[in-house]
Design a protein around this motif. Structure first.
Motif, PDB file in Angstrom:
ATOM      1  N   SER A  26      52.562  17.461  16.248  1.00  0.00           N
ATOM      2  CA  SER A  26      51.889  17.858  17.735  1.00  0.00           C
ATOM      3  C   SER A  26      51.849  16.357  18.557  1.00  0.00           C
ATOM      4  CB  SER A  26      50.708  18.398  17.396  1.00  0.00           C
ATOM      5  OG  SER A  26      50.775  19.548  16.713  1.00  0.00           O
ATOM      6  N   GLN A  27      52.052  16.719  19.777  1.00  0.00           N
ATOM      7  CA  GLN A  27      51.898  15.624  20.714  1.00  0.00           C
ATOM      8  C   GLN A  27      50.541  15.295  21.103  1.00  0.00           C
ATOM      9  OE1 GLN A  27      54.252  15.816  24.296  1.00  0.00           O
ATOM     10  NE2 GLN A  27      54.320  13.808  24.589  1.00  0.00           N
ATOM     11  N   ILE A  28      50.053  14.160  21.263  1.00  0.00           N
ATOM     12  CA  ILE A  28      48.874  13.828  21.838  1.00  0.00           C
ATOM     13  C   ILE A  28      49.116  12.829  23.236  1.00  0.00           C
ATOM     14  CG2 ILE A  28      47.463  14.273  19.915  1.00  0.00           C
ATOM     15  CD1 ILE A  28      46.649  11.186  20.164  1.00  0.00           C
ATOM     16  N   GLU A  29      48.317  12.588  23.975  1.00  0.00           N
ATOM     17  CA  GLU A  29      48.286  11.727  25.029  1.00  0.00           C
ATOM     18  C   GLU A  29      46.853  11.007  24.916  1.00  0.00           C
ATOM     19  OE1 GLU A  29      52.189  12.680  27.780  1.00  0.00           O
ATOM     20  OE2 GLU A  29      50.032  12.359  28.579  1.00  0.00           O
TER      21      GLU A  29
ATOM     22  N   LYS B 186      49.108  15.558  11.912  1.00  0.00           N
ATOM     23  CA  LYS B 186      50.383  15.068  12.049  1.00  0.00           C
ATOM     24  C   LYS B 186      50.553  15.034  13.640  1.00  0.00           C
ATOM     25  CE  LYS B 186      53.358  16.933   9.525  1.00  0.00           C
ATOM     26  NZ  LYS B 186      54.352  18.042   8.583  1.00  0.00           N
TER      27      LYS B 186
ATOM     28  N   TYR C 225      52.259  12.908  17.262  1.00  0.00           N
ATOM     29  CA  TYR C 225      53.132  11.874  17.894  1.00  0.00           C
ATOM     30  C   TYR C 225      52.524  11.561  18.934  1.00  0.00           C
ATOM     31  CZ  TYR C 225      55.840  15.242  20.581  1.00  0.00           C
ATOM     32  OH  TYR C 225      56.228  16.353  21.295  1.00  0.00           O
TER      33      TYR C 225
ATOM     34  N   PHE D 293      44.334  13.937  25.783  1.00  0.00           N
ATOM     35  CA  PHE D 293      44.919  15.353  25.459  1.00  0.00           C
ATOM     36  C   PHE D 293      45.224  15.475  23.974  1.00  0.00           C
ATOM     37  CE2 PHE D 293      45.774  14.264  30.074  1.00  0.00           C
ATOM     38  CZ  PHE D 293      44.960  15.312  30.700  1.00  0.00           C
ATOM     39  N   GLY D 294      44.723  16.300  23.362  1.00  0.00           N
ATOM     40  CA  GLY D 294      45.022  16.616  21.957  1.00  0.00           C
ATOM     41  C   GLY D 294      45.938  17.602  21.984  1.00  0.00           C
ATOM     42  N   PRO D 295      46.513  17.906  20.781  1.00  0.00           N
ATOM     43  CA  PRO D 295      47.720  18.897  20.473  1.00  0.00           C
ATOM     44  C   PRO D 295      47.552  20.151  21.362  1.00  0.00           C
ATOM     45  CG  PRO D 295      46.971  17.943  18.501  1.00  0.00           C
ATOM     46  CD  PRO D 295      45.873  17.436  19.354  1.00  0.00           C
TER      47      PRO D 295
ATOM     48  N   MET E 119      47.991  19.608  25.035  1.00  0.00           N
ATOM     49  CA  MET E 119      49.273  19.051  25.263  1.00  0.00           C
ATOM     50  C   MET E 119      50.529  19.972  25.193  1.00  0.00           C
ATOM     51  SD  MET E 119      49.625  15.933  26.346  1.00  0.00           S
ATOM     52  CE  MET E 119      51.299  15.731  26.287  1.00  0.00           C
ATOM     53  N   ASN E 120      50.409  21.127  24.361  1.00  0.00           N
ATOM     54  CA  ASN E 120      51.102  22.001  24.208  1.00  0.00           C
ATOM     55  C   ASN E 120      51.227  23.018  25.593  1.00  0.00           C
ATOM     56  OD1 ASN E 120      51.925  21.449  21.571  1.00  0.00           O
ATOM     57  ND2 ASN E 120      50.671  23.265  20.756  1.00  0.00           N
TER      58      ASN E 120
ATOM     59  N   TYR F 147      51.491  25.452  16.307  1.00  0.00           N
ATOM     60  CA  TYR F 147      51.488  23.981  16.253  1.00  0.00           C
ATOM     61  C   TYR F 147      52.864  23.983  15.364  1.00  0.00           C
ATOM     62  CZ  TYR F 147      46.995  22.393  17.117  1.00  0.00           C
ATOM     63  OH  TYR F 147      45.866  22.135  17.870  1.00  0.00           O
TER      64      TYR F 147
END
Lengths: 453, 453
Positions: free
Chosen positions: A39-42, A123, A125, B14-16, B19-20, B363
């Motif tokens: 999963s993406q984070i920022e 997990k 990215y 911003f968590g998963p 972000m999604n 996810y």
């Protein structure tokens, strides 16, 4: 007269052509990450300096871009520090935020801050720019993207293998032939122990790291400078000069460090990882390379480095296992493993080998020529239908010379030009010119979408 | 003990899950931009302060985040300026870069810098964060994304219509019911002229801009404070209070400003734009709204603002025509038109109306349970096949309690759990649990991909 304007030193604009290619790389990498359930984070561009300072060494502290506090800060500058030219003290008093230097420390901060919301193994990215006040030079920028993927909260060596699978998939999709080099910090530790210099571990790894760049002689000079005994240097030589295949290298290292505790553990780990590789076919070549050290001292287990086989450019991906990353913020026993893809270098490799698919150069799929009010009206309706099928197209925004419109199509590598003139409107047709072949075809308007597909 | 760590005030991780959802918005918008043949560009986070200062007014200059020059800057701080607490002078001497405040000024700089490489009309979009040292409050952040799309180098009103089509497509895809309000700076100019206050144009537009927020009475107070005559204020009232439909509004405005030169030009422009809207069916409601002014003074023609019909939140998209944007850098006669989508507000609207598709919360599509070495080996091979079909899946990275693995699947909204135990391996099958229905199905391993698709 237009002014001379520019981006700050060491930073870049990315125009449409570069962005298409960069996005191709990022999207390919993201697709693979998603396939593996990452999963993406920022995180924010700015971090508190208390988060960043001291994490990259004294040199790193200097390379952080620091942000001036807002408002009137003059009472924070003491005459004494000014007289003493103590700019570090002044900086600390007038700046409390800095731009992120990498994605690793912000990620550690993220994990510690959100530890109660995260379900481990985590997990994630992260693909974002980082900033370093380095002296700009060819290939080194003050703003560049990092592209990190990590599994955190699981000690299983399965994760090391999963990252290897990801590396395999990413470079297969991008079409880059690569070699993955593996080593293990515990093996390096075992070597330091076996040659009787356990306390010089850091100096030894730093020296090993340079073997490819500066050669054996200079590495040995550096080891001497770090007060390693001649005996130790001689014992180290077969490792530094080893060019055997993985099986032979396992035997060599077994013979040297098989009786040290840490070394034995490292060999076992690598046996498990190479076991996975044997059991599940990979496309890339993987080697055990004892001269691989990776500069960063937070690695504690397996380390990775990927090199392109057909271009001399240094590593294009690298990483490793770290057992104590969140320890810098007081959260212990959270082990993780991750790699980082070097987007800029991958871009250079792909450009050099001409690996970008032709479509990445196309700004749009079709240009609809604008002959004036009536024709424009027909074109808008045709464009609507194309876009409903997710086919990109451009209606030229004003009536202008055919020549100019075709030039626009050419300069934007648009493969099809659609011509709807008076006679086409009368007949309900459109003439489509294939810009690559020069071929022109006249078809009914309701067949355009199929034709272009 | 873990330390208390946090992001700087006014910034966010911003968590998963976020972000999604954010990616769903950005990707939808990007898809539409691509369908219309717009190309992405990116500019650096940092710009030279010479590029930024003076472009956002004195207040804007204060809200710029400024970056401290590297190295020892103490000789740049004079005792005199320190004694005088002249922090602005000191800032100018110790800082020469700032973080971008919006995407508009960097875009203007980009166009001027690369004017010889750009083939006009230039259709570009840009999605990047911007930074403002504003006082953080609910819904206002110091770091937030802007999402701008512009056509530059074409005066044709076709471009205004194309942006309206884009707005139509974006909100249709996102499922948000919206109203697009249009007006024209030339009409506002004509009004100022018609009421005999042409030189108070800016004050009038600023006041009009507030009518929705503060009401007629306060707007008129503000006009009085700006020394508009009572006569002018009375003449302005029918415009401020106008609630008629677009056709009636055209008649009203024609009667008031039809004889002013600028006003007439503005009406003609809007007639062309509404002509496009009549000719080509749109999904959204479009209104001519004379009270729409948009604060920014660089607009010179049509102006746009989009509001959600079902949530009170202010505008979620806005923009307009500017005839002289690159003029701030001395490059004249480059007309452009653009709009900006407010990702944060769109996110809030979609959250409130529960418009995100269920898949944005997932996810990954499948979890493969890990029972130990043998089963893991089978799972790795199954996962390979799923990923080849771009189906995201996770092999749990270590043998652990079934309970824990199912909890992981649940907390990550993974819709399918694939179980390959001893008996399944013996039979070449897999048991798939649909997590929504609880249903379990045992099927041959080579049918898993089809089953999940």
């Amino acid at each position: 007269m237009a002014q001379q304007v520019s981006t700050p030193k060491g930073t870049r604009d990315f125009g449409p052509a570069e962005m298409n290619r960069r996005n191709y790389i990022f999207n390919t990498i993201k697709e693979v990450f998603h396939n593996y359930g990452f999963s993406q984070i920022e995180t924010p561009a700015m971090e508190n300096l208390s988060t960043l300072l001291g994490k990259y060494g004294a040199e790193g502290d200097k390379l952080l871009f620091k942000i001036l506090n807002s408002g009137n800060f003059t009472d924070k500058i003491s005459k004494e520090s000014l007289d003493a030219q103590n700019y570090i003290e002044i900086t600390n008093n007038i700046s409390e935020k800095g731009l992120r230097y990498d994605l690793t420390v912000p990620f550690a901060r993220f994990v510690v801050q959100h530890r109660n919301d995260i379900v481990f193994p985590f997990k994630r990215y992260q693909i974002q720019p980082v900033w370093r006040a380095d002296k700009p030079q060819k290939g080194r920028y003050r703003e560049f993207y990092q592209c990190d993927v990590d599994i955190i909260g699981s000690k299983s060596l399965f994760n090391e293998f999963e990252l290897i699978q990801i590396i395999d998939d990413v470079f297969a999709k991008l079409g880059i032939s690569v070699t993955l080099k593996l080593n293990n910090r515990k093996i390096l530790s075992g070597i330091a122990e076996a040659i009787g210099e356990a306390d010089k571990f850091v100096a030894i790894t730093v020296a090993i790291d340079k073997i490819d760049k500066i050669g054996l002689e200079k590495v040995e000079d550096e080891l001497r400078a770090n007060e390693l005994s001649e005996d130790a240097i001689v014992k180290l030589r077969p490792i530094l000069t080893n060019k055997s295949n993985t099986d032979e290298t396992f035997k060599l290292i077994e013979s040297i460090i098989g009786n040290t505790e840490t070394g034995k553990a490292g060999i076992e780990e690598m046996n498990v990882i190479f076991g996975y590789i044997r059991d599940h076919k990979l496309g890339i070549n993987v080697e055990l390379d004892l001269s691989l050290a990776r500069g960063l001292n937070y690695y504690t287990g397996a380390i990775f480095e990927v090199k392109a086989n057909d271009v001399e450019i240094g590593s294009i991906c690298g990483g490793g296992r770290y057992d104590n990353l969140t320890g810098i913020f007081g959260l212990k026993d959270v082990s993780g493993v991750g790699v980082s893809f070097g987007a800029d270098r991958i871009y250079d490799v792909m450009t050099q080998l001409e690996l970008f698919p032709k479509q990445t150069d196309e700004y749009s799929t079709a240009l609809l020529v604008n002959f004036g009010e009536n024709e424009e009206r027909a074109c808008i309706e045709i464009a609507k239908k194309l876009r409903k099928e997710e086919i990109s197209c451009i209606v030229f925004p004003e009536k202008s010379k055919l020549d100019k419109q075709f030039k626009f199509a050419n300069s934007h590598n648009i493969p099809f030009v659609i011509i709807v003139g008076e006679s086409e409107i009368a007949n309900g047709t459109a003439t489509i010119k294939n810009m690559a072949t020069g071929e022109q075809t006249t078809i009914p308007q309701d067949k355009i979408t199929d034709f272009i597909k």
